[in-house]
Design a protein around this motif. Structure first.
Motif, PDB file in Angstrom:
ATOM      1  N   MET A   1      37.655  44.864  47.146  1.00  0.00           N
ATOM      2  CA  MET A   1      36.983  43.886  46.295  1.00  0.00           C
ATOM      3  C   MET A   1      37.703  42.540  46.312  1.00  0.00           C
ATOM      4  O   MET A   1      37.064  41.480  46.227  1.00  0.00           O
ATOM      5  CB  MET A   1      36.883  44.412  44.864  1.00  0.00           C
ATOM      6  N   ARG A   2      39.021  42.561  46.428  1.00  0.00           N
ATOM      7  CA  ARG A   2      39.768  41.308  46.500  1.00  0.00           C
ATOM      8  C   ARG A   2      39.438  40.563  47.796  1.00  0.00           C
ATOM      9  O   ARG A   2      39.234  39.343  47.798  1.00  0.00           O
ATOM     10  CB  ARG A   2      41.267  41.589  46.425  1.00  0.00           C
TER      11      ARG A   2
ATOM     12  N   GLY B   1      35.893  39.372  47.473  1.00  0.00           N
ATOM     13  CA  GLY B   1      35.862  38.268  46.508  1.00  0.00           C
ATOM     14  C   GLY B   1      36.361  36.970  47.106  1.00  0.00           C
ATOM     15  O   GLY B   1      35.801  35.894  46.842  1.00  0.00           O
TER      16      GLY B   1
ATOM     17  N   THR C   1      28.725  40.645  44.202  1.00  0.00           N
ATOM     18  CA  THR C   1      28.879  39.532  45.147  1.00  0.00           C
ATOM     19  C   THR C   1      27.531  39.129  45.732  1.00  0.00           C
ATOM     20  O   THR C   1      27.364  37.998  46.188  1.00  0.00           O
ATOM     21  CB  THR C   1      29.848  39.897  46.282  1.00  0.00           C
TER      22      THR C   1
ATOM     23  N   VAL D   1      36.108  39.540  40.360  1.00  0.00           N
ATOM     24  CA  VAL D   1      37.156  40.126  41.200  1.00  0.00           C
ATOM     25  C   VAL D   1      38.477  40.202  40.457  1.00  0.00           C
ATOM     26  O   VAL D   1      39.201  41.200  40.539  1.00  0.00           O
ATOM     27  CB  VAL D   1      37.299  39.317  42.497  1.00  0.00           C
TER      28      VAL D   1
END
Length: 472
Positions: A77-78, A81, A236, A253
């Motif tokens: 996710m990072r 993001g 997203t 995020v």
């Protein structure tokens, strides 16, 4: 001109995008919608129902399994993001894969995810219908699925704001339910909940110990936990239709870590501390029901049925939305039939309709061909989320280096310790693939997903070469 409205510089990593499709979509999602979609996105039916099988296999060590898989999801996710904040697009990781690797990669990741979401819509509809027919025996399941489909087809056809409002309230109910569960569980563990005694560490260390089925049980629990996290990517996709895409993605995020730790790892810790891991109810009726029943809460089964129904309906709504936007983005980039990408009043209505019909077709297949076609379809989507994560990680390795050279000001969100943790995430995904090959229950899923992915890759490469030949 604001940062969000600024056009990417020519030749920058943001120059290849689905801005044509995105500009025709409305920006009707408010920050509260996006925040709650992000918050509720981590609370799915997989947590309420699917976690029971993981607990039965891993015992109390399911806490480790969810922690390890949760860390991997945080890294994914990072990465996502970072790329989405630099280049918000309704095609999300499909757009990033196309920019980083090539059109064939965007085609493969996007259509694989579209198939996953459409099949998931059907599965969630079936699950929701089973709950309702339990309350109203004698009513046909397919009719309830059809009703749910019509409702969410209507909300998604109307406007993105309608979708956002439905998801806002669905997510609010889920967050309230899981928060109340955690509060009651912690009070019971501390021994301050009336009518209960503190369990201590008896359930964590008894009945075979913390890891009763050894490393093999932990592996099964780990695989079960990985797929419970699916659905986080929707935020997203939705961000591209929000009032402030960059701020929305960045906020979602940055709070992912505590949300995953609290809702997933925290709830698993509460369950296995309160209830013996080998209690049959953990699998038969679900871990959350087993814990509430253990606390002597009257109507625990019905309470959990309502919560699970909300989670399933929320997932149906979100997946119809996500599938339609992914299809619209793909068509906008020349990766699909043009009719599918038609946008009316800011809504890709054809994509919404086709995605819903495909989902309902999956429901009909569960009745018409339950022994051959339907199981094959389920196996085919079994490991798609891992395929998507690999595309995300590879794209990130390429785009981060490119962004730092060309447009470092777009790095509003930054991946930790790049490139080390990105490589670690890729190695972890390779490890999960290896573990899936070792397990008979997941081997067929991996092979079927692999076949679908290879077919999509081949089609994507052929399309890319034809496009290059025409333009050349």
């Amino acid at each position: 001109m604001s940062r969000n409205s600024a056009s990417p510089p020519t030749g920058s990593p943001a120059a290849v995008s689905d801005t044509g499709a995105d500009s025709a979509l409305t920006h009707g999602l408010k920050q509260r919608h996006l925040s709650m979609i992000a918050l509720g996105g981590v609370i799915g039916a997989g947590l309420f129902v699917g976690s029971g099988a993981g607990i039965a296999a891993a015992g109390p060590s399911i806490i480790i399994a969810y922690t390890v898989s949760g860390l991997l999801v945080m890294l994914v996710m990072r990465m996502l993001g970072e790329m989405s904040a630099a280049n918000p697009a309704s095609g999300s990781f499909s757009v990033h894969a196309e920019r980083a690797i090539g059109p064939w990669a965007g085609f493969t990741a996007g259509w694989a995810f579209w198939v996953l979401l459409c099949v998931a819509v059907g599965l969630e509809g079936i699950g929701a219908a089973k709950i309702v027919t339990g309350w109203l025996p004698g009513t046909p399941e397919w009719a309830w699925v059809a009703l749910f489909m019509v409702v969410f087809l209507g909300t998604n056809l109307a406007s993105v704001k309608k979708f956002g409002e439905f998801e806002f309230w669905f997510a609010t109910l889920k967050v309230v339910a899981i928060t109340l569960f955690l509060v009651l569980g912690v009070l019971a563990i501390l021994g301050v909940l009336p009518g209960t005694d503190a369990p201590g560490t008896e359930n964590l260390s008894g009945a075979g110990g913390f890891m009763p089925n050894g490393a093999e049980g932990l592996v099964i629990g780990l695989l079960a936990s990985v797929f419970a996290y699916g659905g986080l990517e929707t935020v997203t996709i939705a961000a591209a239709e929000s009032e402030n895409p960059v701020r929305g993605v960045a906020g979602a995020v940055r709070t992912a870590m505590w949300r995953i730790a609290l809702f997933y790892v925290g709830s698993m810790a509460v369950v296995v501390t309160l209830v013996p891991w080998d209690d049959p109810k953990v699998v038969e009726v679900g871990p959350f029901y087993a814990a509430l029943d253990h606390l002597g809460i009257h109507g625990a089964a019905e309470i959990m049925n309502v919560v699970i129904l909300v989670a399933l309906l929320s997932a149906m709504n979100a997946n119809i939305y996500g599938a339609s936007r992914m299809a619209c983005s793909l068509v906008g980039r020349g990766q699909g039939p043009k009719r599918l990408g038609r946008i009316s009043s800011g809504v890709p209505r054809t994509a919404v309709l086709v995605s819903s019909v495909f989902g309902f077709l999956c429901v009909l297949l569960s009745y018409w061909r339950p022994d051959d076609v339907f199981p094959w379809l389920l196996n085919m989507i079994g490991a798609v989320i891992l395929v998507v994560w690999i595309f995300i990680a590879v794209s990130h390795l390429i785009l981060r280096a490119r962004l730092e050279r060309v447009a470092p000001e777009l790095l509003v969100v930054r991946m930790w310790f790049f490139p080390f943790l990105t490589v670690v995430a890729l190695l972890a995904m390779a490890g999960i693939f290896f573990l899936m090959l070792r397990q008979p229950d997941t081997r067929d899923q991996l092979l079927a997903t692999g076949v679908m992915t290879l077919v999509l890759c081949a089609v994507g490469v052929v399309r890319q070469r034809r496009a290059a030949a025409v333009s050349g």
